[in-house]
Write a protein that holds these residues in place. Structure first.
Motif, PDB file in Angstrom:
ATOM      1  N   SER A 254      27.475 142.104  99.288  1.00 20.44           N
ATOM      2  CA  SER A 254      27.424 140.751  98.753  1.00 20.44           C
ATOM      3  C   SER A 254      27.750 140.749  97.252  1.00 20.44           C
ATOM      4  CB  SER A 254      26.020 140.167  98.971  1.00 20.44           C
ATOM      5  OG  SER A 254      25.917 138.878  98.416  1.00 20.44           O
ATOM      6  N   GLY A 255      28.657 139.860  96.861  1.00 20.15           N
ATOM      7  CA  GLY A 255      29.024 139.732  95.465  1.00 20.15           C
ATOM      8  C   GLY A 255      29.955 140.819  94.948  1.00 20.15           C
ATOM      9  N   PHE A 256      30.423 141.688  95.835  1.00 18.10           N
ATOM     10  CA  PHE A 256      31.269 142.806  95.405  1.00 18.10           C
ATOM     11  C   PHE A 256      32.542 142.311  94.712  1.00 18.10           C
ATOM     12  CE2 PHE A 256      34.877 145.620  96.230  1.00 18.10           C
ATOM     13  CZ  PHE A 256      34.420 146.829  95.722  1.00 18.10           C
ATOM     14  N   ALA A 257      33.239 141.381  95.334  1.00 14.47           N
ATOM     15  CA  ALA A 257      34.525 140.924  94.783  1.00 14.47           C
ATOM     16  C   ALA A 257      34.349 140.302  93.411  1.00 14.47           C
ATOM     17  CB  ALA A 257      35.180 139.938  95.743  1.00 14.47           C
ATOM     18  N   GLU A 258      33.322 139.501  93.254  1.00 13.69           N
ATOM     19  CA  GLU A 258      33.079 138.851  91.970  1.00 13.69           C
ATOM     20  C   GLU A 258      32.726 139.880  90.891  1.00 13.69           C
ATOM     21  OE1 GLU A 258      31.718 138.019  94.805  1.00 13.69           O
ATOM     22  OE2 GLU A 258      32.629 136.053  95.244  1.00 13.69           O
ATOM     23  N   ARG A 259      31.914 140.858  91.285  1.00 16.33           N
ATOM     24  CA  ARG A 259      31.469 141.855  90.311  1.00 16.33           C
ATOM     25  C   ARG A 259      32.614 142.779  89.903  1.00 16.33           C
ATOM     26  NH1 ARG A 259      26.406 146.122  91.067  1.00 16.33           N
ATOM     27  NH2 ARG A 259      26.847 147.385  89.215  1.00 16.33           N
ATOM     28  N   GLN A 260      33.471 143.143  90.869  1.00 17.26           N
ATOM     29  CA  GLN A 260      34.504 144.138  90.594  1.00 17.26           C
ATOM     30  C   GLN A 260      35.830 143.531  90.155  1.00 17.26           C
ATOM     31  OE1 GLN A 260      31.849 146.402  90.619  1.00 17.26           O
ATOM     32  NE2 GLN A 260      33.748 147.605  90.613  1.00 17.26           N
ATOM     33  N   ARG A 261      35.913 142.217  90.107  1.00 22.92           N
ATOM     34  CA  ARG A 261      37.162 141.574  89.719  1.00 22.92           C
ATOM     35  C   ARG A 261      37.620 142.029  88.334  1.00 22.92           C
ATOM     36  NH1 ARG A 261      38.398 136.569  87.040  1.00 22.92           N
ATOM     37  NH2 ARG A 261      40.479 135.789  87.657  1.00 22.92           N
ATOM     38  N   ALA A 262      36.697 142.148  87.410  1.00 22.58           N
ATOM     39  CA  ALA A 262      37.059 142.559  86.050  1.00 22.58           C
ATOM     40  C   ALA A 262      37.605 143.985  86.041  1.00 22.58           C
ATOM     41  CB  ALA A 262      35.849 142.449  85.125  1.00 22.58           C
ATOM     42  N   HIS A 263      37.019 144.842  86.863  1.00 23.05           N
ATOM     43  CA  HIS A 263      37.490 146.228  86.939  1.00 23.05           C
ATOM     44  C   HIS A 263      38.909 146.286  87.490  1.00 23.05           C
ATOM     45  CE1 HIS A 263      37.232 150.454  88.886  1.00 23.05           C
ATOM     46  NE2 HIS A 263      37.543 150.588  87.609  1.00 23.05           N
ATOM     47  N   LEU A 264      39.145 145.578  88.579  1.00 28.56           N
ATOM     48  CA  LEU A 264      40.476 145.580  89.168  1.00 28.56           C
ATOM     49  C   LEU A 264      41.508 144.981  88.213  1.00 28.56           C
ATOM     50  CD1 LEU A 264      42.506 145.964  91.430  1.00 28.56           C
ATOM     51  CD2 LEU A 264      41.671 143.835  92.463  1.00 28.56           C
ATOM     52  N   LYS A 265      41.174 143.886  87.567  1.00 25.78           N
ATOM     53  CA  LYS A 265      42.124 143.261  86.634  1.00 25.78           C
ATOM     54  C   LYS A 265      42.445 144.200  85.473  1.00 25.78           C
ATOM     55  CE  LYS A 265      42.545 139.074  85.571  1.00 25.78           C
ATOM     56  NZ  LYS A 265      42.474 137.688  85.063  1.00 25.78           N
ATOM     57  N   ALA A 266      41.440 144.929  85.004  1.00 26.47           N
ATOM     58  CA  ALA A 266      41.675 145.864  83.904  1.00 26.47           C
ATOM     59  C   ALA A 266      42.565 147.023  84.352  1.00 26.47           C
ATOM     60  CB  ALA A 266      40.347 146.396  83.372  1.00 26.47           C
ATOM     61  N   LEU A 267      42.353 147.499  85.571  1.00 27.29           N
ATOM     62  CA  LEU A 267      43.206 148.555  86.111  1.00 27.29           C
ATOM     63  C   LEU A 267      44.648 148.079  86.236  1.00 27.29           C
ATOM     64  CD1 LEU A 267      40.876 149.893  88.970  1.00 27.29           C
ATOM     65  CD2 LEU A 267      41.662 151.241  87.008  1.00 27.29           C
ATOM     66  N   LEU A 268      44.823 146.881  86.773  1.00 25.93           N
ATOM     67  CA  LEU A 268      46.159 146.335  86.959  1.00 25.93           C
ATOM     68  C   LEU A 268      46.845 146.077  85.614  1.00 25.93           C
ATOM     69  CD1 LEU A 268      45.415 143.843  89.869  1.00 25.93           C
ATOM     70  CD2 LEU A 268      46.880 145.867  90.014  1.00 25.93           C
TER      71      LEU A 268
END
Length: 512
Positions: A254-268
């Motif tokens: 629960s809440g994984f996508a919201e929490r990890q969005r910043a990490h993925l965007k920074a990687l991209l």
């Protein structure tokens, strides 16, 4: 005839002629070869050879030698690294050919690895693989009794790819399929949550803002590495699983996508900032855009300090009477200071193989990534990026010889020595890789699959396929020198594994 064709291609590239149409139309002199029609398609001769190898030796090796003996019995997490190296091309082939029962067999093996996971702590929650033994993890390199992120992230990317391929079959999923998908999602999420905290996000943003000129020493602090690329791959596959099964059915926390969005965007953002697109008006495939990665950032790194030295004379020697691989330190014959430093050095040809599954995963799951992580189209790499990387392979790295294909050691096109006197903490004596010394990676790294982006890649791929079957002394000598893991001098088990990986990359990718 084949020698003349290779020379013609190189000569024409000097003259600046666009040869894309000519390359597509060229065929090797077949001699007494069997008919080629259909051997590279799903259900053809090459796919059948892959599954024969799988059933007779490869599956047993992955299960008994890598998972049971090395991982489970000795705690050697580099078994996970090797598993991906040998099996990922086959996973992608099974996906392309819709071999669901084979993907289930791989899933069964991957499941065994999960029993080696160790629970985290209150300060560092989440399961992880800890290296307890093997030949690579030592106290000197600080890997023993620690998590080796590269091994974990590389293996999890493949595991998530298998889970995503199964999730597509939503209506026919078995109980075992569902259990494997849920466990893979859970394990991958555990790792990404731990790896992608706010400190990591801050560091990624700092890296993205840096230029190659900011690299002033041999530190790797500013590099875009394969670990980051594998994490993007895992996020891509997870988004595909959720698209196919829904978050609840996929058991995404629960809440994984919201929490990890910043990490993925920074990687991209870091990935996009480190891709260099250059236009080559005169190349052997005509005027094209080519892509490089981390160009110039690795110029001071110890592994690449001889990138500008393209002489075959060894710059370092293991002690007389000792072979490379022994526990002796090599003696330098040529000082790094005597070598002109290449200013354009980025990734080497072998490590860049990670681009093959990564770009495939991003491309397949582009829409799912945008939906799950609320990304914009501009957050993701462009649709034509894979083609630009394939262009670079053809126009810059390949030697242009249809008869005897070779590939430069660096993605920039530099062909100097790689990892001279390399010390990974194991005590082994390593002299380094000479010019064209990483050519093997074309076969084992799955680059032939890029034929889908540039059909001309099928030329060196098909040439190598037939060279490996040529019993002439000349061909065997060429293979022994430049494709040693395929030669008669190599251990038969290694040869079988590398043949397996190469053949899988040829199937259903558009090779005529």
């Amino acid at each position: 005839m084949v020698r003349a064709l290779g020379f013609f291609l190189i000569l024409a590239s000097w003259g600046g002629y666009g040869l894309s149409a000519d390359l597509r139309s060229l065929e090797l002199d077949r001699g007494n070869r069997p008919a080629e029609a259909g051997i590279f398609i799903c259900g053809g001769e090459v796919e059948q050879a892959v599954w024969t190898s799988w059933e007779t030796s490869v599956k047993r090796y992955l299960q008994q030698d890598l998972l049971e003996h090395r991982l489970l019995n000795h705690g050697d997490v580099y078994a996970l690294y090797d598993f991906e190296i040998f099996a990922h091309n086959m996973v992608l082939m099974a996906r392309r050919c819709h071999r669901t029962h084979r993907l289930r067999e791989v899933a069964e093996l991957i499941n065994k690895s999960y029993s080696a996971l160790t629970e985290g702590t209150a300060l560092s929650p989440g399961r992880r693989w800890i290296c307890r033994g093997g030949s690579v993890c030592t106290n000197k390199n600080h890997l023993l009794d620690n998590e080796v992120i590269l091994c974990s992230v590389q293996f999890l990317a493949m595991a998530a790819s298998v889970a995503n391929a199964l999730a597509i079959q939503e209506r026919s999923l078995t109980r075992e399929d569902k259990a494997f998908i849920k466990e893979t999602v859970s394990v991958a999420a555990d790792h990404l949550l731990r790896w992608g905290g706010w400190v990591t996000v801050y560091r990624l943003k700092w890296q993205a803002a840096a230029s190659a000129d900011d690299v002033t020493n041999s530190s790797s602090a500013l590099f875009f590495t394969d670990k980051s690329l594998w994490m993007i791959t895992i996020y891509s596959e997870l988004s595909g699983i959720v698209r196919n099964l829904s978050p609840a059915a996929a058991a995404l926390p629960s809440g994984f996508a919201e929490r990890q969005r910043a990490h993925l965007k920074a990687l991209l953002r870091l990935f996009k900032s480190r891709v260099t697109i250059r236009h080559l008006p005169f190349s052997r495939i005509g005027p094209v855009d080519v892509a490089d990665i981390d160009r110039g950032y690795w110029r001071l790194y110890a592994d690449n300090q001889y990138a500008g030295y393209e002489n075959e004379k060894k710059p370092a020697l293991c002690t007389i009477g000792k072979e490379a691989g022994s526990t002796q330190k090599p003696e330098l014959q040529i000082s790094p200071s005597a070598v002109t430093r290449r200013q354009d050095t980025g990734w080497d040809f072998s490590h860049a193989r990670r681009l093959v599954p990564a770009l495939d995963a991003i491309g397949r799951n582009r829409e799912a990534l945008q939906i799950l992580f609320a990304l914009s189209r501009d957050d993701l790499p462009g649709n034509d990026l894979a083609t630009s990387f394939a262009n670079n392979l053809l126009a810059v790295i390949w030697n242009g010889d249809v008869a005897k294909p070779l590939f430069a050691n660096y993605w920039s096109g530099a062909n100097g020595w790689f990892r001279v006197a390399y010390d990974n903490g194991t005590g082994e004596c390593r002299e380094g890789y000479p010019p064209y010394g990483l050519t093997d990676a074309f076969a084992t790294g799955g680059y032939a699959a890029w034929t889908r982006y540039r059909p001309e890649i099928g030329l060196p791929a098909k040439a190598l396929y037939w060279l490996l079957r040529d019993e002439s002394r000349e061909s065997k000598a060429f293979i022994a020198k430049y494709y040693p893991s395929f030669s008669d001098n190599e251990d038969g088990r290694i040869t079988a594994l590398t043949q397996f990986a190469f053949q899988a990359s040829l199937v259903a990718v558009g090779i005529p």
